[in-house]
Design an enzyme around this catalytic site. Structure first.
Site, PDB file in Angstrom:
ATOM      1  CG  ASN A 208      -0.163  -0.126   2.501  1.00 53.77           C
ATOM      2  OD1 ASN A 208       0.603   0.760   2.850  1.00 53.77           O
ATOM      3  ND2 ASN A 208      -0.336  -1.231   3.215  1.00 53.77           N
ATOM      4  CG  ASP A 277      -6.697  -5.824   6.366  1.00 52.89           C
ATOM      5  OD1 ASP A 277      -6.158  -5.825   7.491  1.00 52.89           O
ATOM      6  OD2 ASP A 277      -7.370  -4.869   5.941  1.00 52.89           O
ATOM      7  CE  LYS A 287       9.338 -12.032 -14.911  1.00 48.24           C
ATOM      8  NZ  LYS A 287      10.105 -11.549 -16.046  1.00 48.24           N
ATOM      9  CG  PHE A 321      -2.653   5.305  13.568  1.00 49.83           C
ATOM     10  CD1 PHE A 321      -1.869   5.098  14.694  1.00 49.83           C
ATOM     11  CD2 PHE A 321      -2.579   6.538  12.927  1.00 49.83           C
ATOM     12  CE1 PHE A 321      -1.030   6.091  15.171  1.00 49.83           C
ATOM     13  CE2 PHE A 321      -1.740   7.542  13.395  1.00 49.83           C
ATOM     14  CZ  PHE A 321      -0.967   7.325  14.521  1.00 49.83           C
ATOM     15  CE  LYS A 335     -10.735  -0.687  10.943  1.00 46.94           C
ATOM     16  NZ  LYS A 335     -10.185   0.100   9.867  1.00 46.94           N
ATOM     17  CE  LYS A 339      -8.409  -3.982  14.313  1.00 47.03           C
ATOM     18  NZ  LYS A 339      -7.341  -4.132  13.341  1.00 47.03           N
TER      19      LYS A 339
HETATM   20  O1  PMT Z   1       2.907   5.952   6.660  1.00 48.72           O
HETATM   21  P1  PMT Z   1       2.311   7.277   6.199  1.00 48.72           P
HETATM   22  O2  PMT Z   1       2.523   7.519   4.722  1.00 48.72           O
HETATM   23  O3  PMT Z   1       2.779   8.414   7.045  1.00 48.72           O
HETATM   24  O4  PMT Z   1       0.721   7.175   6.388  1.00 48.72           O
HETATM   25  C1  PMT Z   1       0.167   7.133   7.668  1.00 48.72           C
HETATM   26  C2  PMT Z   1      -0.981   6.104   7.757  1.00 48.72           C
HETATM   27  C3  PMT Z   1      -2.135   6.545   6.887  1.00 48.72           C
HETATM   28  C4  PMT Z   1      -0.502   4.708   7.322  1.00 48.72           C
HETATM   29  C5  PMT Z   1      -1.397   6.066   9.277  1.00 48.72           C
HETATM   30  O5  PMT Z   1      -1.793   7.342   9.691  1.00 48.72           O
HETATM   31  C6  PMT Z   1      -2.532   5.094   9.530  1.00 48.72           C
HETATM   32  O6  PMT Z   1      -3.702   5.415   9.423  1.00 48.72           O
HETATM   33  N1  PMT Z   1      -2.167   3.827   9.877  1.00 48.72           N
HETATM   34  C7  PMT Z   1      -3.110   2.701  10.025  1.00 48.72           C
HETATM   35  C8  PMT Z   1      -3.343   2.082   8.680  1.00 48.72           C
HETATM   36  C9  PMT Z   1      -4.217   0.865   8.758  1.00 48.72           C
HETATM   37  O7  PMT Z   1      -3.767  -0.209   8.419  1.00 48.72           O
HETATM   38  O8  PMT Z   1      -5.399   1.033   9.265  1.00 48.72           O
HETATM   39  P2  PMT Z   1      -6.492  -0.159   9.459  1.00 48.72           P
HETATM   40  O9  PMT Z   1      -7.723   0.579   9.766  1.00 48.72           O
HETATM   41  O10 PMT Z   1      -6.466  -1.085   8.312  1.00 48.72           O
HETATM   42  O11 PMT Z   1      -5.966  -0.939  10.731  1.00 48.72           O
HETATM   43  C10 PMT Z   1      -6.379  -0.621  12.052  1.00 48.72           C
HETATM   44  C11 PMT Z   1      -5.256  -0.894  13.026  1.00 48.72           C
HETATM   45  O12 PMT Z   1      -4.992  -2.303  13.089  1.00 48.72           O
HETATM   46  C12 PMT Z   1      -3.945  -0.234  12.694  1.00 48.72           C
HETATM   47  O13 PMT Z   1      -3.382   0.222  13.896  1.00 48.72           O
HETATM   48  C13 PMT Z   1      -3.117  -1.354  12.078  1.00 48.72           C
HETATM   49  O14 PMT Z   1      -1.727  -1.177  12.334  1.00 48.72           O
HETATM   50  C14 PMT Z   1      -3.646  -2.578  12.784  1.00 48.72           C
HETATM   51  N2  PMT Z   1      -3.614  -3.814  11.983  1.00 48.72           N
HETATM   52  C15 PMT Z   1      -4.331  -3.904  10.816  1.00 48.72           C
HETATM   53  C16 PMT Z   1      -4.338  -5.070  10.094  1.00 48.72           C
HETATM   54  C17 PMT Z   1      -3.602  -6.174  10.566  1.00 48.72           C
HETATM   55  N3  PMT Z   1      -3.572  -7.310   9.891  1.00 48.72           N
HETATM   56  N4  PMT Z   1      -2.899  -6.066  11.709  1.00 48.72           N
HETATM   57  C18 PMT Z   1      -2.909  -4.914  12.427  1.00 48.72           C
HETATM   58  O15 PMT Z   1      -2.274  -4.837  13.472  1.00 48.72           O
END
Ligand code: PMT
Length: 400
Positions: A208, A277, A287, A321, A335, A339
């Site tokens: 991403n 995810d 390849k 986040f 979330k 979580k």
């Molecule tokens: O890196 P930058 O370019 O500065 O951008 C910042 C950002 C947009 C990445 C950051 O501000 C942000 O929003 N990070 C969270 C991105 C994210 O994956 O969000 P989510 O809503 O999909 O996940 C929710 C939370 O679960 C996050 O804290 C994530 O780290 C965590 N997660 C998600 C999926 C997974 N399989 N394991 C996790 O731990």
């Protein structure tokens, strides 16, 4: 925390003087008032006019200069400093200070100051390793001066070794940390940042747009506030923040393993990483060849690291986040609850200047007790500090 602070930048002679120009730019950009003092040799490399133009203040060069003395004598210069930075600091300058010698404006001013002093050595690697130099450096450290470790690399004299001036961004971060209140001292903070890469074959992956900037800003700010910080980072092009230990990972599975290894020893976990995810159900050994007109990639779910931490947590403060493109508060609240978090940073990544791969962010803090704090659009460094203000309170509350 350099805004509105008075910084004396002492520059002694060496090829690295040009990097002090960039340091000056960073200091003034942060809102500091900077007065530059140059040794005679430093002026051989870069003219005082360059520093004067960028600082907006006269550059000080002479110990006995009637005009300069009248306007701002070397003692008052030393007195008015909130911070004194010596960059680059030559072996000669360090030797003089360590032995109590003050024979020019720079050595006199630094010896007369009561402000904290950051010494940033730069010299040939053999000089750096010389036991006499090392004794002098040790004396400075014992006297309370903060001495930065030089970088390793190719030196101007052609040698490869330790002795390079660290990058200006790192010197700036060290200076900033010296003036920052240590409200996270004793706190062990685990931060995640950046994207994950989920491999399809040896040369392709799913990922991403995360640049890591948000998570790196959090890690740097936490270290400046006295925390001991581990940053588990997906692939980024960012420099290791000053005072932070970085654990590089690529995939979500690697990130999970690194995070779980540190979790029990952490007081606070802040998960800014954009974890994929899903990952390809099968990784090609070689390849993948172009054959059919269409191709379907089967995906399987990655572990949700944050959810797992939520079930394992003891006394840790857990911050997530949420990157959302619609129904920000609904999804972020879901979330936060699902979580098991203390706090979530709700990030509308469709807003102008917010989210992935930009220097600013627009966020709201949502807390387990239902409290919400909305922030204006601001630099990610500022978001990081506002976040850590909240984290420091949550951490203190859990300790009581
Ligand atoms: O890196 P930058 O370019 O500065 O951008 C910042 C950002 C947009 C990445 C950051 O501000 C942000 O929003 N990070 C969270 C991105 C994210 O994956 O969000 P989510 O809503 O999909 O996940 C929710 C939370 O679960 C996050 O804290 C994530 O780290 C965590 N997660 C998600 C999926 C997974 N399989 N394991 C996790 O731990």
């Amino acid at each position: 925390m350099l805004e509105n602070k008075t910084v004396i930048l002492g520059v002694s002679g060496g090829i690295a003087v040009y990097k002090a120009v960039e340091l000056l730019r960073l200091l003034t950009k942060a809102g500091a008032t900077v007065h530059v003092v140059m040794s005679k040799n430093a002026q051989e490399f870069v003219t005082p006019l360059t520093f004067q133009t960028l600082s907006g203040n006269p550059v000080h060069t002479e110990l006995f200069n009637l005009y300069q003395e009248q306007e701002i004598g070397h003692i008052s210069l030393a007195d008015r400093a909130d911070l004194f930075i010596l960059a680059p600091a030559t072996a000669n300058l360090i030797g003089k200070i360590a032995n109590g010698l003050a024979d020019d404006l720079l050595s006199t001013s630094v010896m007369a100051t009561k402000a904290p002093v950051l010494v940033v050595p730069a010299m040939n690697s053999n000089m750096y390793e010389n036991p006499l130099y090392q004794q002098n450096e040790k004396k400075l450290a014992e006297a309370g001066y903060q001495v930065m470790e030089p970088a390793t690399g190719e030196l101007a004299c052609g040698w490869l070794g330790k002795g390079k001036l660290p990058e200006p961004e790192l010197i700036f971060a060290a200076a900033d940390a010296m003036l920052t209140a240590k409200d996270l001292s004793g706190c062990r903070v685990l931060v995640t940042a950046g994207p994950t890469r989920e491999e399809l074959d040896p040369i392709r992956y799913l990922t991403n747009y995360s640049s890591g900037k948000m998570g790196y800003a959090v890690a740097a700010a936490a270290a400046a506030r006295g925390a001991s910080v581990t940053l588990v980072s997906g692939p980024t092009s960012l420099q290791t923040p000053y005072g932070v230990e970085v654990v590089p990972v690529r995939s979500a599975e690697q990130m999970r393993a690194a995070v779980l290894e540190c979790f029990a020893e952490s007081d606070v976990v802040i998960k800014a990483a954009a974890v994929a995810d899903y990952r390809p159900a099968r990784r090609g050994e070689n390849k993948i060849k172009k054959t059919a007109d269409e191709m379907t990639i089967e995906l399987e779910k990655n572990p949700d690291i944050l959810s797992e931490l939520g079930t394992r947590k003891q006394e840790q403060v857990l911050v997530g986040f949420a990157a959302e493109t619609e129904s920000l508060l609904v999804h972020a609240t879901e979330k936060l609850q699902k979580k098991g978090l203390d706090m979530i940073v709700a990030n509308d990544v469709t807003a102008e200047g917010a989210g992935f791969d930009v220097d600013t962010n627009l966020v709201r803090f949502l807390f387990a007790d239902g409290k919400v704090e909305e922030l204006d659009l601001m630099r990610k460094e500022q978001v990081a500090n506002r976040l850590l203000d909240q984290v420091a309170e949550l951490w203190q509350a859990k300790r009581q």
